[in-house]
Design an enzyme around this catalytic site. Structure first.
Site, PDB file in Angstrom:
ATOM      1  CG  ASP A 206       4.193  11.083  10.057  1.00 39.02           C
ATOM      2  OD1 ASP A 206       4.519  10.784  11.301  1.00 39.02           O
ATOM      3  OD2 ASP A 206       3.288  11.844   9.618  1.00 39.02           O
ATOM      4  CG  HIS A 207       5.820   4.662  10.931  1.00 39.03           C
ATOM      5  ND1 HIS A 207       5.500   3.416  11.215  1.00 39.03           N
ATOM      6  CD2 HIS A 207       6.055   4.965   9.589  1.00 39.03           C
ATOM      7  CE1 HIS A 207       5.467   3.010  10.106  1.00 39.03           C
ATOM      8  NE2 HIS A 207       5.526   3.554   9.257  1.00 39.03           N
TER       9      HIS A 207
ATOM     10  CB  THR B  50      -5.192   4.155   3.950  1.00 45.03           C
ATOM     11  OG1 THR B  50      -4.534   3.082   3.425  1.00 45.03           O
ATOM     12  CG2 THR B  50      -6.050   4.859   2.592  1.00 45.03           C
ATOM     13  N   GLY B  51      -2.764   4.557   6.135  1.00 46.55           N
ATOM     14  CA  GLY B  51      -1.997   4.072   7.368  1.00 46.55           C
ATOM     15  C   GLY B  51      -2.019   2.728   8.045  1.00 46.55           C
ATOM     16  CD  GLU B  52       1.510   2.117   8.033  1.00 40.61           C
ATOM     17  OE1 GLU B  52       1.631   2.960   9.108  1.00 40.61           O
ATOM     18  OE2 GLU B  52       1.842   2.359   7.023  1.00 40.61           O
TER      19      GLU B  52
ATOM     20  N   GLY C  82      -2.604  -0.802  -4.283  1.00 38.92           N
ATOM     21  CA  GLY C  82      -3.458  -1.530  -4.789  1.00 38.92           C
ATOM     22  C   GLY C  82      -4.419  -0.780  -5.805  1.00 38.92           C
TER      23      GLY C  82
ATOM     24  CB  ALA D   3      -4.946   2.937  -2.973  1.00 42.80           C
TER      25      ALA D   3
END
Length: 320
Positions: free
Chosen positions: A37-38, A104-106, A173, A176
């Site tokens: 999903d981008h 958390t996305g980019e 990490g 998260a």
């Protein structure tokens, strides 16, 4: 034994191609689908980025496989109340076969409306609150919420599935992963690291919540050509540190491609048609305790990939 699924890449392929790949995946024996999903691809060479919710609608009619976003960011570009409506409708259309994978996305996708891109600890706070909002909306009851990051007033979803949409949380990490263990219905990560699975299980994920992972490969009869294709299309995946989360445009990822050599690709990705290498890459997730393992074929030779996996790879994986 884990289930094996196919990872649909919206960065590389248009809507019709993705639907056809889903059909081929089901025919080849894959048991589930992930779909990215981008808003943008990672670079211009990838060249696509269709709206995932439209594609999921088409997939719901084309195949009978479970479908999950891997992953949606429900915090900045799209308000969680709107993501909840999209996810609930997808679950209804698939007869309950839809899971919502979130992360958390980019900045690449989320800063496009001019919003500030928060640091990780704030993004994790936002994600937790977004999950709370969406879960309340999945009940079909009216929701009023005045939180730290989101406001919802008199919102009610009238089209909801019989059971709430499961929400799986992506984590690469410890922070998260802790969040996924505490509030997620499942856990998503892209490395076959048993330590992270153990952290999720012991941190609250228990033994029954779904743990999913995935990897990209490039099947082809010419290994050197496959290596070049991976470097051209997916060098971004091999960039170190947090660059994948903070760079704002595809152009910036293209500028860093020279950092990724063909030797680095050979060390990091399965390229070519060695059956044992493909089997080992996916079996590593099974050995680390994953419940579902997804694989994506890089490049245009999708039919060759599906034939290869149907006849040579999946039979070995399911027979282990």
């Amino acid at each position: 034994m884990p289930e094996y699924g196919y990872f649909l890449s919206t960065e590389e392929h248009g809507p019709a191609e993705l639907v056809e790949q889903a059909r081929m995946a089901e025919q080849a024996g894959f048991q589930a689908l992930w779909i990215s999903d981008h808003y943008h691809p990672w670079n211009g060479a990838q060249g696509q980025s269709p709206f995932v919710w439209s594609v999921i609608g088409a997939l719901s009619e084309a195949v009978s496989l479970p479908i999950e976003t891997a992953v949606t960011c429900p915090t900045v570009r799209i308000h969680p109340a709107v993501v909840a409506q999209a996810a609930a409708t997808s679950a209804v259309m698939t007869g309950g076969r839809f899971r919502l994978g979130v992360g958390t996305g980019e900045a690449l996708n989320e800063h496009i409306l001019g919003d500030a891109w928060p640091p990780l600890h704030i993004r994790l706070e936002m994600l937790e609150e977004a999950v709370q909002v969406m879960r309340r909306l999945f009940t079909g009851e009216e929701v009023n919420h005045h939180g730290t990051h989101y406001t919802v007033e008199n919102a009610r979803l009238y089209t909801v599935p019989d059971e709430p949409v499961p929400i799986d949380i992506s984590g690469f990490g410890p922070k998260a992963t802790q969040l996924a263990a505490r509030v997620g219905d499942g856990y998503i990560t892209m490395m076959p690291e048993e330590e992270m699975v153990t952290q999720f299980r012991k941190g609250g994920g228990g033994s029954t919540k779904l743990v999913s992972g995935g990897t990209k490969v490039c099947y082809g009869t010419d290994r050197d050509e496959a290596v070049r294709r991976v470097r051209e299309l997916w060098a971004n995946e091999l960039l170190p540190g947090e660059m994948g989360q903070i760079l704002p445009t595809p152009r910036h990822f293209e500028q860093l491609q020279p950092l990724i050599t063909e030797d680095k690709v050979r060390e990091s990705r399965v390229c070519g048609d060695d059956v044992d290498e493909h089997v080992s890459a996916l079996a590593a997730f099974a050995d680390a305790g994953f419940d579902r393992v997804y694989v994506n074929q890089i490049g245009p030779d999708q039919r060759g990939f599906f034939d290869f996996y149907r006849t040579k790879v999946l039979p070995q994986l399911t027979g282990r």
